[in-house]
Design an enzyme around this catalytic site. Structure first.
Site, PDB file in Angstrom:
ATOM      1  N   GLN A 153       0.813  -1.228   0.000  1.00 20.88           N
ATOM      2  CA  GLN A 153       0.000   0.000   0.000  1.00 20.88           C
ATOM      3  C   GLN A 153       0.838   1.266   0.000  1.00 20.88           C
ATOM      4  O   GLN A 153       0.317   2.345  -0.292  1.00 20.88           O
ATOM      5  CB  GLN A 153      -0.942  -0.008   1.201  1.00 20.88           C
ATOM      6  CG  GLN A 153      -0.255   0.128   2.546  1.00 20.88           C
ATOM      7  CD  GLN A 153      -1.209  -0.062   3.724  1.00 20.88           C
ATOM      8  OE1 GLN A 153      -1.564  -1.179   4.088  1.00 20.88           O
ATOM      9  NE2 GLN A 153      -1.630   1.046   4.323  1.00 20.88           N
ATOM     10  N   CYS A 159      -5.169   0.513   3.530  1.00 20.14           N
ATOM     11  CA  CYS A 159      -5.203  -0.904   3.933  1.00 20.14           C
ATOM     12  C   CYS A 159      -6.562  -1.546   3.705  1.00 20.14           C
ATOM     13  O   CYS A 159      -6.658  -2.687   3.261  1.00 20.14           O
ATOM     14  CB  CYS A 159      -4.832  -1.011   5.412  1.00 20.14           C
ATOM     15  SG  CYS A 159      -5.941  -0.069   6.476  1.00 20.14           S
ATOM     16  N   HIS A 296      -6.220  -0.949  11.286  1.00 24.74           N
ATOM     17  CA  HIS A 296      -5.632  -1.561  10.093  1.00 24.74           C
ATOM     18  C   HIS A 296      -6.517  -2.719   9.640  1.00 24.74           C
ATOM     19  O   HIS A 296      -7.016  -3.471  10.484  1.00 24.74           O
ATOM     20  CB  HIS A 296      -4.223  -2.063  10.460  1.00 24.74           C
ATOM     21  CG  HIS A 296      -3.400  -2.529   9.300  1.00 24.74           C
ATOM     22  ND1 HIS A 296      -3.267  -1.813   8.131  1.00 24.74           N
ATOM     23  CD2 HIS A 296      -2.654  -3.654   9.130  1.00 24.74           C
ATOM     24  CE1 HIS A 296      -2.470  -2.468   7.301  1.00 24.74           C
ATOM     25  NE2 HIS A 296      -2.091  -3.596   7.872  1.00 24.74           N
TER      26      HIS A 296
END
Ligand code: NAG
Length: 350
Positions: A153, A159, A296
């Site tokens: 990423q 994410c 995340h």
């Protein structure tokens, strides 16, 4: 040595001694001038022989470019601090091996600042707990061809889009299609109305909602990742490579439900990943020290309940030079789970 040489040989004349001494003096001056002209950073690192080699190979391996001596010096100091932390940590946690990875030149504050805390979506949709199902002891979807190569990423809080493409890639493959890498950039550029915000964060579930409404998603190759926010290209966004019809929310804080979900297909999960155990993870199983403040999104692609400790196999989106070739293992546990992995799992349905 010099004495014994003179004892067995004729004494050099006074003038040749003067020449020798002045020669040494000149060499000494040249040497000192050369030393002074070396960059301050290279003078400093000569103080740390082993760490110097380690830092220099880190710089080469991760293609780091520091634009000034000042920056080089700063990063070296941070690297040395991290090495000291890693040594101490490894002596205390037997499940996990921390080491030099792509983030070894960041302070823990700098690493943490890359994460955007998530607020958990309140949804009225039902949750699946798979009551009555019994999952196998081990699953690894990578060995079944259901997982695309690890992606990166970069410096962008996207994410959530990688977790979503990973879930859809697996679902599409397991529905009998060819494995195809799907477009994170489309999700980033086009799913704003569903609560996502490109590099500033999002939630994999909202990406699934967008793809369901859009009736499909295009391929990575047709709408490639740029690690930057962009404008939605509606033409590309309608050139479908895969589609999903619905999504399933897996019951939270329930590792049995998560195990049954992952036994069925790669499953998106949210975790807290802003701690040093993630920053410096190289191998082993994270079983503590990561928290449950979700920030995340990643993809659970398997698990092994026969290992000690039992673990989830998790695909990350930080490139293959991080962790176990881009993957990590998180211990299976009850409640919210290690790093909060049990809290908000889900997967798409083709
Ligand atoms: C959008 O995608 C189409 C198809 O690939 C391309 O022809 C067009 O130039 C793109 N539009 C923009 C604004 O980039």
């Amino acid at each position: 040595m010099l004495g014994s040489y003179y004892a067995n040989n004729p004494q050099p004349s006074k003038s040749s001694k003067v020449i020798l001494i002045s020669g040494l003096l000149v060499l000494g001056i040249i040497g000192s001038v050369a030393y002074l002209y070396k960059s301050p950073s290279s003078r400093l690192i000569s103080l740390y022989e082993a760490e110097e080699r380690e830092f220099q190979s880190f710089v080469v391996t991760y293609n780091k470019n520091y634009d000034s001596d000042q920056e080089y010096f700063t990063r070296l100091r941070v690297f040395l601090d991290n090495m000291a932390y890693i040594r101490v940590y490894n002596s205390m946690d037997q499940n996990l091996v921390l080491g030099v990875g792509p983030f070894a030149d960041l302070t823990s504050e700098e690493f943490r600042s890359r994460f955007i805390p998530k607020s958990i979506e309140n949804t009225a949709e039902p949750f699946e707990d798979f009551a009555g199902l019994t999952a196998p002891a081990q699953v690894d979807w990578r060995t079944k061809g259901a997982v695309t190569p690890v992606k990166d990423q970069g410096q962008c809080g996207s994410c959530w889009s990688f977790s979503a493409t990973g879930g859809m890639e697996g679902a599409w493959f397991l529905a009998g299609h060819t494995l195809v890498s799907l477009s994170e950039q489309q999700l980033m550029d086009c799913s704003g109305a569903y609560g996502n915000d490109g590099c500033n964060g999002g939630f994999y579930r909202q990406a699934y909602s967008y793809v369901i409404a859009n009736k499909g998603i295009t391929s990575e190759s047709n709408y490639p990742y740029t690690a930057r926010d962009g404008t939605c290209n509606k033409t590309k966004a309608s050139q479908f490579a895969a589609s999903i019809s619905s999504k399933v929310n897996v019951a939270g804080d329930n590792p049995t439900a998560l195990q049954n979900a992952v036994a069925q297909q790669p499953t998106s999960v949210s975790v807290e990943a802003d701690q040093p155990v993630w920053q410096h993870y190289t191998s082993g199983t994270i079983s503590a020290n990561c928290g449950t403040n979700l920030d995340h999104d990643v993809l659970a692609v398997g698990y092994d309940t026969t290992a000690s400790p039992p673990y989830w196999i998790v695909k990350n989106s930080w490139g293959t030079s991080w962790g176990l070739a881009g993957y990590l293992q998180i211990a299976i546990s009850t409640g919210k789970g290690v790093c909060g992995i049990n809290m908000t799992p889900g997967y798409p349905v083709v």
